[in-house]
Design an enzyme around this catalytic site. Structure first.
Site, PDB file in Angstrom:
ATOM      1  N   ASP A 141       4.210 -18.620  -9.181  1.00 34.59           N
ATOM      2  CA  ASP A 141       2.400 -19.054  -9.537  1.00 34.59           C
ATOM      3  C   ASP A 141       2.910 -17.991 -11.282  1.00 34.59           C
ATOM      4  OD1 ASP A 141       3.120 -16.451  -9.149  1.00 34.59           O
ATOM      5  OD2 ASP A 141       1.808 -16.596  -9.813  1.00 34.59           O
ATOM      6  N   ASP A 292       1.204  -5.329  -0.397  1.00 43.93           N
ATOM      7  CA  ASP A 292       2.280  -4.790  -0.295  1.00 43.93           C
ATOM      8  C   ASP A 292       2.145  -4.114  -1.686  1.00 43.93           C
ATOM      9  OD1 ASP A 292       3.908  -6.029  -3.117  1.00 43.93           O
ATOM     10  OD2 ASP A 292       2.464  -7.221  -2.318  1.00 43.93           O
ATOM     11  N   CYS A 332       4.949  11.786  11.097  1.00 44.66           N
ATOM     12  CA  CYS A 332       6.259  11.040  10.157  1.00 44.66           C
ATOM     13  C   CYS A 332       7.421  12.192  10.311  1.00 44.66           C
ATOM     14  CB  CYS A 332       5.239  11.061   8.650  1.00 44.66           C
ATOM     15  SG  CYS A 332       6.290  12.418   7.901  1.00 44.66           S
ATOM     16  N   HIS A 361       7.022   9.806   4.327  1.00 44.26           N
ATOM     17  CA  HIS A 361       6.338  10.331   4.846  1.00 44.26           C
ATOM     18  C   HIS A 361       4.954   9.498   4.162  1.00 44.26           C
ATOM     19  CE1 HIS A 361       2.273  12.563   4.855  1.00 44.26           C
ATOM     20  NE2 HIS A 361       1.997  12.059   3.836  1.00 44.26           N
TER      21      HIS A 361
END
Length: 398
Positions: A141, A292, A332, A361
């Protein structure tokens, strides 16, 4: 077309959805965050650590992996046995404003490593991603900048649709070739003779999912028209691209809101390249499923940690003697074993461990946020959770 997405629950007070996407390398529960592994590696984190963080899927960058090291099956190459999504490389190529030339055929560009000329067309983008053997591939794209004139955004959206058609046709041919090895012809430019490479067929290719991308800049009518045109091509999923490219947040939200009503409810929806934790929840509330973003890893390398109250700059002197974890009740590896003061010391001393701990973390924070969103949608309490989280989260400006 087989539908690999199952809608499991919907929020009654927003457009939030709880779903599950089947890929060749496993199931993905949505909403889902995908850590970014641009060059076949999530910066500072091993595949084993990603699995321990319960990352379901990671993202690889087609452009970077095409330029260096070249074509190869990505799962074995990076020792990751879970799902991988590869983008088409469009965003990276189009960010090379002075180094590329766009035509109807594709994009001719100089790569950023050695300046060598290369050419990517919709067909080549599909071939490269077939060679990488990713589970989800994106069409080629054009990502327009912000700000952008209306006429250019309109022409760009039309070009993206034409390229999407060619990607769909090329991908169908690739999926029909399910045995043996394949020859991939990559041209330096449309005028040059091609160089032929051979790569082994990966069994997962037979179930490689193809997502279309909606463009249109900040213009509501173009977003609507682009969504309608891309949906007509019947992809496995749909992405909204060209957001979080410098536009105000309200424009970003409006771009998604303009396209979302025209995306089919029975296919996954992916908002590309964003964002902050509150933005992710706002996008979930607007019916988006996959995300993302480089922020968790990029900000970690600057010493910034995400918490439910906002980001902490652990370089600040106020944390020098702080014996608390980065965030209370966080599971974590960094919070389980180390204090803010110790992590600050590592960062100030330029010890690699400090940046790695903050990275772990931050990734845990993002992945856990999406896990919490899934739970809240199932319970019917997502809208309350979202409003509470956004109200408590303080941005840097605040």
């Amino acid at each position: 077309m087989q539908n690999d997405f199952e809608l499991l629950a919907s929020d009654q007070h927003s457009k939030a959805r709880r779903g599950r996407l089947k890929t060749a390398h496993g199931m993905i529960d949505t909403p889902a965050f995908m850590p970014v592994g641009t060059q076949g590696s999530v910066k500072g984190v091993s595949p084993r650590e990603l699995r321990e963080l319960n990352a379901q899927i990671i993202l690889g960058n087609t452009y970077h992996l095409f330029v260096r090291p070249g074509l190869d099956g990505l799962h074995n190459f990076m020792s990751w046995n879970g799902p991988i999504l590869t983008d088409s490389g469009g965003y990276q190529i189009f960010s090379l404003v002075k180094l590329r030339k766009i035509t109807g055929d594709g994009v001719e560009f100089q790569n950023h490593i050695d300046g060598a000329r290369a050419f990517i067309s919709p067909e080549i983008a599909m071939e490269i991603q077939a060679a990488l053997a990713s589970d989800i591939v994106m069409v080629l794209d054009e990502c327009v900048p912000y700000p952008c004139e209306y006429d250019y955004a309109a022409k760009s959206a039309e070009l993206t649709t034409r390229w999407a058609k060619r990607c769909k046709a090329a991908h169908s041919v690739i999926l029909s070739e399910v045995e043996g090895s394949r020859e991939i012809s990559l041209k330096v430019s449309p005028r040059d003779s091609s160089t032929t490479l051979r790569c082994a067929r990966n069994d997962g290719i037979a179930r490689q999912l193809l997502f279309g991308i909606v463009q249109g800049g900040t213009f509501q009518d173009l977003r609507r028209e682009s969504a309608q045109a891309i949906v007509q091509l019947n992809f496995d999923g749909y992405a909204i691209g060209g957001v979080s490219v410098g536009e105000p947040e309200e424009e970003m939200m409006r771009a998604v809101e303009s396209a979302e009503p025209f995306l089919p409810a029975d296919r996954p929806r992916y908002t590309m390249g964003l964002g902050t934790p509150p933005q992710l929840l706002e996008m979930v509330a607007r019916g988006m499923d996959m995300f993302d973003c480089v922020l968790p890893t990029r900000l970690a390398r600057n010493g910034s940690a995400f918490t439910a109250a906002g980001t902490l700059n652990l370089k600040n002197a106020e944390f020098a003697l702080d014996k608390r974890p980065i965030e209370a009740n966080c599971a974590c590896p960094a919070c389980w074993a180390f204090t803010r003061g110790y992590i600050r010391h590592l960062i100030k001393a330029e010890e690699i461990l400090g940046l790695r701990l903050v990275t772990l973390h931050n990734l845990h924070f993002y992945l856990n946020l999406m896990n919490r969103a899934r739970t809240e949608i199932e319970r019917g309490t997502f809208d309350k959770f979202r409003k509470g989280f956004v109200a408590e989260y303080k941005t840097r400006d605040q």
